[in-house]
Write an enzyme that holds these catalytic residues in place. Structure first.
Site, mmCIF file in Angstrom:
data_model
loop_
_atom_site.group_PDB
_atom_site.id
_atom_site.type_symbol
_atom_site.label_atom_id
_atom_site.label_comp_id
_atom_site.label_asym_id
_atom_site.label_seq_id
_atom_site.Cartn_x
_atom_site.Cartn_y
_atom_site.Cartn_z
ATOM 1 N N ASP A 168 0.824 -1.212 0.000
ATOM 2 C CA ASP A 168 0.000 0.000 0.000
ATOM 3 C C ASP A 168 0.858 1.261 0.000
ATOM 4 O OD1 ASP A 168 -2.083 1.759 0.115
ATOM 5 O OD2 ASP A 168 -2.667 1.308 2.177
ATOM 6 N N ASP A 200 -1.883 5.005 -6.346
ATOM 7 C CA ASP A 200 -2.180 4.248 -5.132
ATOM 8 C C ASP A 200 -2.314 2.759 -5.421
ATOM 9 O OD1 ASP A 200 -2.970 3.483 -2.566
ATOM 10 O OD2 ASP A 200 -5.059 4.075 -2.877
#
Length: 414
Positions: free
Chosen positions: A104, A286
């Site tokens: 992440d 992302d």
């Protein structure tokens, strides 16, 4: 509590400083696996992505200009399960217990305990400090430890690790937590001690384990519904074997709130007519978001250009099979480089239609609505479906983002 934590940290720093610093002569490279939620009951992907994006924006806008968090930190967030995430095997403790952690770049805390329980060993130090991180599509709360973290053959001492011993919800089966690789400021006030929490990148660099504070991410599209290892995470350097042509860097955006993430400025055009979909604006890259999301007014522009329709069942855009031949490329203009996102790249893998609750006879597109209008400094999210076509580097030391084409940029999956 503050005195106790300071003493623990001081002891850990002293122990680390007593050892000679040895720089690695090669980066740490390890495989990442794509995992699906095949158990049913998960939220629609678009709903989970929107919830994550809205929460990230909300939290970023809640930060004071000096970087500290606002006292009002109550957000009403839906807790959902996403259908698709990329994970990497990370060891915690001595001897290490292996955990499958989500890769992440949209967050920076590292934690375990969502499914597999945190196992304390003789290198585990309980700081006595609580930790909580919300993601919009999930949340965990627990206690902070300092422990040894093993990523490939990279062994990081005294790394902050969250133990989700209170609760962790919104994470799919087979996912044990998150490996936070985003900017350090994403950790502000996530623990009971004000300020930031050093990330795995910070500590690996400070301990002399890597020469550069950067990560390279390679992903690949696939129509396989099983867990498949089809990506790679490189820490401390890049892997030239994973991309083709030049690796082009751009400075991270200075436009808030995108500037608090791996934020960039880009524009989008569609087709041979160069129809403007997105004028130059700020957004983020992302790995924790599945789709490519555009602010609602820019999403409407793509909707009109593509001729797609909303599919109420899945939340995706949908076109008929006979419209596929009319679908044109979407062009991402980042810095001085243009990246072509082919018609095939814009289509959700048709072999996976059932995973999103779709029908085999329909064609679904992976461009989604961010759920907020533009002019808020957060106009798009380039998620996993973008990164499956382009190699990506986050250079935390120099505040740069890099992109390159890969053998999968023009791959045909459908």
């Amino acid at each position: 509590m503050f005195t106790r934590l300071f003493s623990l940290v001081a002891l850990c720093v002293a122990a680390t400083a007593a050892k000679p610093v040895v720089l690695r002569d090669s980066p740490v490279t390890l495989p990442i696996a794509r995992r699906f939620n095949l158990t049913g009951g998960g939220a629609r992907i678009i709903d989970a992505d929107q919830a994550r994006a809205k929460f990230l924006v909300g939290r970023a806008q809640g930060l004071h200009k000096d970087g500290s968090a606002a006292q009002a930190d109550s957000f009403s967030i839906p807790i959902t399960n996403t259908a698709l995430q990329y994970t990497v095997s990370v060891g915690v403790g001595t001897p290490p217990t292996e955990y499958n952690l989500v890769v992440d770049t949209g967050s920076a805390n590292t934690w375990v305990g969502a499914n597999k329980t945190y196992v304390q060993t003789n290198t585990s130090i309980d700081t006595g400090v609580g930790v909580e991180v919300s993601y919009g599509s999930g949340i965990f709360r627990g206690e902070e430890f300092l422990d040894t973290v093993t990523i490939g053959d990279l062994v990081i001492k005294n790394q902050s690790i969250g133990d989700a011993n209170v609760f962790a919800v919104g994470f799919i089966q087979g996912v044990d937590g998150i490996l936070g690789l985003g900017p350090t400021d994403r950790t502000v006030n996530t623990t009971g001690i004000p300020g930031i929490v050093p990330t795995v990148l910070d500590n690996a660099f400070e301990q002399g384990l890597i020469e550069q504070k950067l990560v390279g991410v390679a992903m690949a599209p696939s129509g396989n519904t099983s867990t498949v290892t089809n990506g790679e995470l490189t820490i401390g350097d890049i892997d030239p074997s994973k991309f083709t042509g030049d690796l082009n860097y751009v400075p991270l955006t200075t436009t808030a709130p995108a500037s608090t993430f791996v934020g960039i400025d880009q524009s989008l055009t569609y087709g041979s007519a160069n129809t403007v979909i997105l004028p130059t604006a700020a957004g983020i890259v992302d790995t924790g978001t599945t789709l490519i999301l555009l602010a609602s007014d820019y999403f409407a522009a793509y909707l009109g250009a593509s001729g797609a329709k909303h599919d109420l069942k899945t939340g995706f855009l949908r076109i008929n099979p006979d419209q596929v031949s009319n679908l044109q490329s979407l062009f991402f203009h980042i810095g001085n480089t243009t990246y072509e996102f082919t018609p095939d790249a814009q289509i959700w893998p048709r072999a996976l239609n059932s995973l999103i609750g779709g029908d085999d006879s329909h064609v679904y597109l992976i461009i989604g609505d961010l759920g907020v209008n533009s002019e808020q400094g957060f106009n798009f999210v380039n998620g996993m479906t973008f990164l499956e076509r382009f190699y990506h580097v986050f250079d935390a030391e120099n505040n740069l983002a890099g992109f390159a084409t890969t053998p999968f940029t023009n791959a045909v999956v459908n």
